[in-house]
Write a protein that holds these residues in place. Structure first.
Motif, PDB file in Angstrom:
ATOM      1  N   PHE A 144       0.846  -1.197   0.000  1.00 30.30           N
ATOM      2  CA  PHE A 144       0.000   0.000   0.000  1.00 30.30           C
ATOM      3  C   PHE A 144       0.885   1.252   0.000  1.00 30.30           C
ATOM      4  N   ILE A 145       0.458   2.245  -0.749  1.00 32.51           N
ATOM      5  CA  ILE A 145       1.262   3.466  -0.873  1.00 32.51           C
ATOM      6  C   ILE A 145       0.449   4.659  -0.377  1.00 32.51           C
ATOM      7  N   VAL A 146       0.984   5.295   0.659  1.00 32.36           N
ATOM      8  CA  VAL A 146       0.325   6.471   1.249  1.00 32.36           C
ATOM      9  C   VAL A 146       1.297   7.644   1.139  1.00 32.36           C
ATOM     10  N   LYS A 147       0.826   8.784   0.638  1.00 33.21           N
ATOM     11  CA  LYS A 147       1.720   9.936   0.469  1.00 33.21           C
ATOM     12  C   LYS A 147       1.088  11.211   0.990  1.00 33.21           C
ATOM     13  N   ALA A 148       1.857  11.958   1.748  1.00 30.13           N
ATOM     14  CA  ALA A 148       1.411  13.300   2.149  1.00 30.13           C
ATOM     15  C   ALA A 148       1.379  14.174   0.907  1.00 30.13           C
ATOM     16  N   GLY A 156       7.521  11.838   3.523  1.00 30.97           N
ATOM     17  CA  GLY A 156       6.075  11.855   3.302  1.00 30.97           C
ATOM     18  C   GLY A 156       5.510  10.657   2.559  1.00 30.97           C
ATOM     19  N   VAL A 157       6.366   9.655   2.261  1.00 33.05           N
ATOM     20  CA  VAL A 157       5.877   8.499   1.497  1.00 33.05           C
ATOM     21  C   VAL A 157       5.971   7.244   2.363  1.00 33.05           C
ATOM     22  N   PHE A 158       4.871   6.491   2.437  1.00 26.86           N
ATOM     23  CA  PHE A 158       4.832   5.275   3.243  1.00 26.86           C
ATOM     24  C   PHE A 158       4.459   4.106   2.341  1.00 26.86           C
ATOM     25  N   ILE A 188      -3.596   8.056  -1.792  1.00 30.94           N
ATOM     26  CA  ILE A 188      -3.333   6.618  -1.718  1.00 30.94           C
ATOM     27  C   ILE A 188      -3.349   6.135  -3.153  1.00 30.94           C
ATOM     28  N   GLU A 189      -2.308   5.412  -3.534  1.00 31.32           N
ATOM     29  CA  GLU A 189      -2.232   5.030  -4.955  1.00 31.32           C
ATOM     30  C   GLU A 189      -1.823   3.585  -5.123  1.00 31.32           C
ATOM     31  N   ASP A 190      -2.035   3.060  -6.327  1.00 31.73           N
ATOM     32  CA  ASP A 190      -1.624   1.690  -6.636  1.00 31.73           C
ATOM     33  C   ASP A 190      -0.109   1.598  -6.579  1.00 31.73           C
ATOM     34  N   ALA A 191       0.391   0.426  -6.168  1.00 23.27           N
ATOM     35  CA  ALA A 191       1.832   0.197  -6.199  1.00 23.27           C
ATOM     36  C   ALA A 191       2.239  -0.142  -7.628  1.00 23.27           C
ATOM     37  N   LEU A 192       3.338   0.434  -8.044  1.00 24.41           N
ATOM     38  CA  LEU A 192       3.892   0.117  -9.360  1.00 24.41           C
ATOM     39  C   LEU A 192       5.056  -0.839  -9.143  1.00 24.41           C
ATOM     40  N   SER A 193       5.294  -1.736 -10.106  1.00 25.05           N
ATOM     41  CA  SER A 193       6.471  -2.596  -9.952  1.00 25.05           C
ATOM     42  C   SER A 193       7.354  -2.462 -11.186  1.00 25.05           C
ATOM     43  N   GLU A 195      11.580  -1.354 -12.434  1.00 25.76           N
ATOM     44  CA  GLU A 195      12.860  -0.716 -12.077  1.00 25.76           C
ATOM     45  C   GLU A 195      12.653   0.790 -11.993  1.00 25.76           C
ATOM     46  N   GLU A 196      13.169   1.380 -10.929  1.00 29.59           N
ATOM     47  CA  GLU A 196      13.082   2.842 -10.822  1.00 29.59           C
ATOM     48  C   GLU A 196      14.168   3.492 -11.675  1.00 29.59           C
ATOM     49  N   LEU A 197      13.836   4.648 -12.206  1.00 31.96           N
ATOM     50  CA  LEU A 197      14.746   5.361 -13.092  1.00 31.96           C
ATOM     51  C   LEU A 197      14.514   6.854 -12.918  1.00 31.96           C
ATOM     52  N   HIS A 217      19.625   4.799  -5.145  1.00 35.07           N
ATOM     53  CA  HIS A 217      19.456   3.629  -4.258  1.00 35.07           C
ATOM     54  C   HIS A 217      18.846   4.164  -2.973  1.00 35.07           C
ATOM     55  N   LYS A 218      17.542   3.991  -2.826  1.00 34.48           N
ATOM     56  CA  LYS A 218      16.819   4.676  -1.748  1.00 34.48           C
ATOM     57  C   LYS A 218      16.947   4.004  -0.384  1.00 34.48           C
ATOM     58  N   ARG A 219      17.067   2.664  -0.377  1.00 33.10           N
ATOM     59  CA  ARG A 219      17.071   1.968   0.918  1.00 33.10           C
ATOM     60  C   ARG A 219      18.447   2.031   1.563  1.00 33.10           C
ATOM     61  N   LEU A 276      10.678   7.760 -12.297  1.00 34.43           N
ATOM     62  CA  LEU A 276       9.877   6.824 -13.083  1.00 34.43           C
ATOM     63  C   LEU A 276       9.957   5.408 -12.534  1.00 34.43           C
ATOM     64  N   MET A 277       8.910   4.637 -12.796  1.00 30.14           N
ATOM     65  CA  MET A 277       8.979   3.190 -12.623  1.00 30.14           C
ATOM     66  C   MET A 277       8.818   2.603 -14.016  1.00 30.14           C
ATOM     67  N   VAL A 278       9.805   1.815 -14.431  1.00 28.80           N
ATOM     68  CA  VAL A 278       9.724   1.181 -15.754  1.00 28.80           C
ATOM     69  C   VAL A 278       9.244  -0.247 -15.537  1.00 28.80           C
ATOM     70  N   VAL A 286       5.162   7.673 -14.166  1.00 26.45           N
ATOM     71  CA  VAL A 286       5.734   8.649 -13.230  1.00 26.45           C
ATOM     72  C   VAL A 286       5.384   8.270 -11.790  1.00 26.45           C
ATOM     73  N   ILE A 287       6.400   8.125 -10.944  1.00 27.30           N
ATOM     74  CA  ILE A 287       6.177   7.975  -9.497  1.00 27.30           C
ATOM     75  C   ILE A 287       6.024   9.364  -8.900  1.00 27.30           C
ATOM     76  N   GLU A 288       6.889  10.250  -9.293  1.00 30.80           N
ATOM     77  CA  GLU A 288       6.824  11.620  -8.770  1.00 30.80           C
ATOM     78  C   GLU A 288       7.560  12.562  -9.695  1.00 30.80           C
ATOM     79  N   TYR A 289       7.120  13.823  -9.653  1.00 27.91           N
ATOM     80  CA  TYR A 289       7.895  14.899 -10.271  1.00 27.91           C
ATOM     81  C   TYR A 289       8.635  15.616  -9.167  1.00 27.91           C
TER      82      TYR A 289
HETATM   83  P1  AMP Z   1       9.199   9.479  -3.318  1.00 24.29           P
HETATM   84  O1  AMP Z   1       9.562  10.163  -2.027  1.00 24.29           O
HETATM   85  O2  AMP Z   1       7.917   9.936  -3.943  1.00 24.29           O
HETATM   86  O3  AMP Z   1      10.381   9.388  -4.250  1.00 24.29           O
HETATM   87  O4  AMP Z   1       8.919   7.972  -2.928  1.00 24.29           O
HETATM   88  C1  AMP Z   1       9.869   7.248  -2.234  1.00 24.29           C
HETATM   89  C2  AMP Z   1       9.946   5.879  -2.793  1.00 24.29           C
HETATM   90  O5  AMP Z   1       8.723   5.176  -2.534  1.00 24.29           O
HETATM   91  C3  AMP Z   1      10.100   5.799  -4.307  1.00 24.29           C
HETATM   92  O6  AMP Z   1      11.406   6.008  -4.733  1.00 24.29           O
HETATM   93  C4  AMP Z   1       9.629   4.408  -4.566  1.00 24.29           C
HETATM   94  O7  AMP Z   1      10.629   3.479  -4.234  1.00 24.29           O
HETATM   95  C5  AMP Z   1       8.510   4.260  -3.567  1.00 24.29           C
HETATM   96  N1  AMP Z   1       7.209   4.526  -4.218  1.00 24.29           N
HETATM   97  C6  AMP Z   1       6.529   5.689  -4.246  1.00 24.29           C
HETATM   98  N2  AMP Z   1       5.388   5.557  -4.946  1.00 24.29           N
HETATM   99  C7  AMP Z   1       5.339   4.279  -5.374  1.00 24.29           C
HETATM  100  C8  AMP Z   1       4.397   3.498  -6.141  1.00 24.29           C
HETATM  101  N3  AMP Z   1       3.261   4.009  -6.593  1.00 24.29           N
HETATM  102  N4  AMP Z   1       4.707   2.210  -6.360  1.00 24.29           N
HETATM  103  C9  AMP Z   1       5.844   1.645  -5.902  1.00 24.29           C
HETATM  104  N5  AMP Z   1       6.748   2.326  -5.170  1.00 24.29           N
HETATM  105  C10 AMP Z   1       6.507   3.614  -4.906  1.00 24.29           C
END
Ligand code: AMP
Ligand code: GLY
Length: 434
Positions: A144-148, A156-158, A188-193, A195-197, A217-219, A276-278, A286-289
């Motif tokens: 589940f994806i929750v964002k402020a 702000g992203v869970f 709240i949005e769908d999870a994308l699967s 590779e991030e780019l 590399h976010k983690r 992006l998520m490819v 687009v994951i985020e701008y």
């Molecule tokens: P952000 O702060 O928006 O870059 O989000 C942090 C990280 O959460 C992203 O780099 C992704 O790894 C993950 N993420 C955010 N939105 C999604 C989504 N819709 N589907 C999968 N992962 C996401």
């Protein structure tokens, strides 16, 4: 462009150090100033302590030092309208005004914009009550994806495995005000699967130019384990990104984004960060701008540039990017972020950094300061969570990687930690390992 120019960079992190470093390679720059800057920039820039990045603090510096261009590093001043205020005062700025910066400043705004202009992104719901949250979670499955909605400095992203955790995150934002105003509205949005780019594009409002693609590399831990961070490392370009994928990114994402901005009457001189998520079928979404360079992406993308960076920024400000002659970069870069003990949680500060003098003359290696400060005796101490960006360059990704870690070997501070697997997956993939 006539005459040499003075440039002021706003910000204090490794991204801004990379901006200063790249500007210092430009033949058209006379003086570089930074506000507030950081100790690593000192050989290249004059530093100006400022308490904030408000126009009232920045404009006097611009006047006093004959600044020809202000480059805004972080998002918060852009979202607050610094670029508009400086432009109203007749100052050239690289960075969008408030209306353009809203693409990062409000996720609801960005999602509505993408839906309106047909930019592919995850289906989403806006939630302002727990009732909305229950409904949005009920129709989705894990993760589940929750964002402020608003700016939250990367907090702000869970991404949660269970509905209960997602609900709790939403409740913390909406009811307990965990992130203040930024979390009073959430999505709240769908999870994308896939590779991030990261694709960065500089723009003068009329046209844009893609910079080399990169991957963050976010983690915090190797194999993408542990909590999210501001970014533990990056590499550029990305071996699995071919011209076909870049063309798809242009056609389906960047063209409609910049066309949309133009149709909406939003001027955009600056850099747009498309996170992006490819998908496995090669479709980018687009994951985020973001409305500024990425950190750590800037640390790997900017050192690759073979054009005069300052000239490119002026070309953007003066609406003549289409005439700017681009040179395709030929090198590769890898950035390993050296972090403080405890980061991304509460982290230690004030640790003396050893070995800085060992790396200053290393070839194909550059060290950007992200969170450092001077001690009263003039020693360089850790101050932030992400302390240093160790960047290796090379004729191949492998060579850049070796050079980055060779630099890392020289540097130490108490409880320093870093990932040993930056770019590893990309290298294994290319060898046919995955
Ligand atoms: P952000 O702060 O928006 O870059 O989000 C942090 C990280 O959460 C992203 O780099 C992704 O790894 C993950 N993420 C955010 N939105 C999604 C989504 N819709 N589907 C999968 N992962 C996401
Ligand atoms: N690297 C992620 C960001 O700059 O937001």
């Amino acid at each position: 462009m006539t005459g040499k120019k003075n440039i002021l960079v706003i910000g204090s992190g490794a991204r801004e150090h990379a901006l200063v470093h790249t500007l210092s390679r430009s033949g058209t720059v006379r003086e570089i100033h930074a506000a507030p800057g950081n100790p690593g920039m000192l050989p290249l820039a004059k530093l100006h302590p400022v308490s904030d990045a408000a126009c009232a603090s920045i404009l006097p510096l611009v006047k006093r030092h004959g600044i020809d261009l202000v480059v805004v590093g972080p998002e918060a001043p852009l979202v607050a309208g610094l670029a508009d205020e400086l432009r109203s005062a007749g100052v050239e700025v690289f960075g969008p005004g408030r209306a353009g910066a809203l693409l990062e400043g409000s996720k609801v705004h960005a999602k509505k914009f993408m839906d309106r202009w047909g930019v592919p992104t995850a289906p989403w719901d806006e939630c302002t009550s727990l009732q909305d949250v229950e409904e949005a979670l009920a129709k989705r499955s894990a993760p589940f994806i929750v964002k402020a909605d608003g700016l939250a400095a990367g907090k702000g992203v869970f991404v949660t495995k269970t509905r209960e955790e997602a609900f709790l995150a939403a409740e913390n934002l909406l009811v307990r005000g965990a992130l203040g105003e930024a979390g009073k509205r959430i999505i709240i949005e769908d999870a994308l699967s896939g590779e991030e780019l990261t694709v960065l594009a500089v723009s003068d409002g009329a046209t844009y130019r893609i910079l080399p693609p990169s991957q963050d590399h976010k983690r915090v831990y190797e194999e993408d384990k542990g909590p999210n961070t501001g970014g533990m490392g990056a590499y550029s370009p990305v071996p699995w990104v071919d011209e076909e994928l870049l063309e798809r990114v242009r056609r389906s994402i960047l063209d409609p984004t910049f066309d949309g901005l133009r149709h909406d009457g939003v001027p955009y001189c600056g850099v747009l960060y498309a996170g992006l998520m490819v998908a496995p079928d090669g479709i980018p979404r687009v994951i985020e701008y973001n409305v500024r360079f990425g950190d750590p992406e800037a640390q790997v993308v900017l050192p690759l540039l073979e054009v005069d960076f300052a000239e490119m920024l002026f070309a953007c400000c003066e609406g003549r990017l289409s005439e700017f002659r681009w040179e395709e970069p030929s090198k590769w870069a890898v950035d390993v972020v050296l972090a403080s003990g405890g980061y991304p949680g509460t982290f230690e500060k004030g640790k003396e950094i050893e070995g800085l003098e060992n790396v200053s003359s290393m070839e194909d290696f550059v060290l950007f300061h992200g969170g450092t400060t001077f001690s009263p005796e003039g020693k360089i101490l850790t101050e932030g969570g992400r302390v240093l960006s160790a960047v290796g360059l090379g004729a191949s990704l492998e060579e850049a990687l070796v050079n980055a870690y060779a630099g890392v070997e020289q540097i130490s501070f108490e409880n320093m930690h870093y990932r040993r697997d930056i770019a590893r997956r990309a290298i294994i993939q290319r060898r046919g390992g995955i």
